[in-house]
Scaffold this active site. Structure first.
Site, PDB file in Angstrom:
ATOM      1  N   GLY A 155       0.799  -1.206   0.000  1.00  0.00           N
ATOM      2  CA  GLY A 155       0.000   0.000   0.000  1.00  0.00           C
ATOM      3  C   GLY A 155       0.835   1.261   0.000  1.00  0.00           C
ATOM      4  O   GLY A 155       1.334   1.708  -1.040  1.00  0.00           O
ATOM      5  N   CYS A 156       1.018   1.835   1.178  1.00  0.00           N
ATOM      6  CA  CYS A 156       1.650   3.148   1.272  1.00  0.00           C
ATOM      7  C   CYS A 156       3.149   3.112   0.986  1.00  0.00           C
ATOM      8  O   CYS A 156       3.703   4.105   0.494  1.00  0.00           O
ATOM      9  CB  CYS A 156       1.365   3.754   2.647  1.00  0.00           C
ATOM     10  SG  CYS A 156      -0.401   4.044   2.906  1.00  0.00           S
ATOM     11  N   VAL A 157       3.821   2.010   1.259  1.00  0.00           N
ATOM     12  CA  VAL A 157       5.237   1.891   0.904  1.00  0.00           C
ATOM     13  C   VAL A 157       5.398   1.882  -0.606  1.00  0.00           C
ATOM     14  O   VAL A 157       6.202   2.620  -1.179  1.00  0.00           O
ATOM     15  CB  VAL A 157       5.849   0.631   1.541  1.00  0.00           C
ATOM     16  CG1 VAL A 157       7.215   0.318   0.927  1.00  0.00           C
ATOM     17  CG2 VAL A 157       5.968   0.796   3.050  1.00  0.00           C
ATOM     18  N   SER A 160       4.508   5.285  -2.124  1.00  0.00           N
ATOM     19  CA  SER A 160       5.507   6.310  -1.821  1.00  0.00           C
ATOM     20  C   SER A 160       6.783   6.088  -2.620  1.00  0.00           C
ATOM     21  O   SER A 160       7.407   7.054  -3.088  1.00  0.00           O
ATOM     22  CB  SER A 160       5.816   6.311  -0.323  1.00  0.00           C
ATOM     23  OG  SER A 160       4.652   6.656   0.430  1.00  0.00           O
TER      24      SER A 160
END
Length: 214
Positions: A155-157, A160
């Site tokens: 997800g966010c890793v 980013s």
């Protein structure tokens, strides 16, 4: 077919995937969403990620000693989920209610939290860059490389790291300082990140890299 199968690796390599990125001399350490919601029993986002938090904490300690900038991200939503830009994202994942303003599940854990002088980014979407001024803050500091740690890998890793590349920063994803709900999902996303968007490295490699900068 396993993403680690030799035939898959060879096929990707033969097609030109998986090149190496330049590791610059001005890195920052990105710590994505190390929030209590991932470590608290009963939380809808609870995940088996304690070991990677320990690794990330060790990297943060080394970065502080060397004067490497640390960037912490957090998520916070207003209580009225229909009145803000992330309403569709929140509709898709009900568990994001953990990040509503005032919910303790959205707080940093005491052993891995920002200190004075660290950059803290509050976001509403998966990427640390989307809808924030993180890219501008990093450019102002001359940053060229970002060591990426955090939750979750898929997800966010991932988001980013992809946006870091799009903004012109070399993303180095530290595999044992990231985690997910399932090991297979973690590994599949690391495989794809290494193939297309980032260099996936170990914590030992990350520490050696930081040490080389001194």
């Amino acid at each position: 077919m396993s993403v680690h199968g030799a035939d898959v690796q060879q096929d990707y390599a033969a097609s030109g995937f998986g090149g190496s990125l330049p590791w610059g001399r001005r890195p920052a350490l990105l710590l994505v969403d190390w929030a209590a919601g991932y470590f608290t029993d009963g939380s809808p986002l609870r995940a088996p990620v304690e070991s990677c938090r320990d690794v990330a904490r060790s990297l943060a300690e080394q970065a502080r000693r060397q004067g490497i900038p640390l960037v912490f991200t957090r998520v916070e939503y207003p209580l009225d989920k229909e009145a803000e830009p992330a309403r569709l994202f929140r509709r898709k994942i009900a568990g994001l209610a953990c990040w509503e303003a005032g919910n303790p599940l959205g707080e940093f854990t005491p052993d891995l939290a920002p200190q004075d002088g660290d950059i803290v980014v509050t976001k509403q979407f998966p990427s640390a860059f989307f809808g924030t001024d993180l890219a501008e803050q990093l450019r102002a500091r001359g940053i060229d490389t970002i060591l990426v740690t955090g939750l979750t890998t898929s997800g966010c890793v991932r988001a980013s790291a992809l946006d870091a590349l799009c903004h012109g920063f070399a993303p180095l994803v530290v595999r044992d300082a990231c985690g997910d709900r399932e090991a297979a999902i973690h590994e599949a996303n690391l495989f794809d990140l290494q193939a297309k968007y980032a260099d996936v490295i170990t914590a030992a490699q990350a520490k050696d890299y930081l040490a080389s900068l001194t």
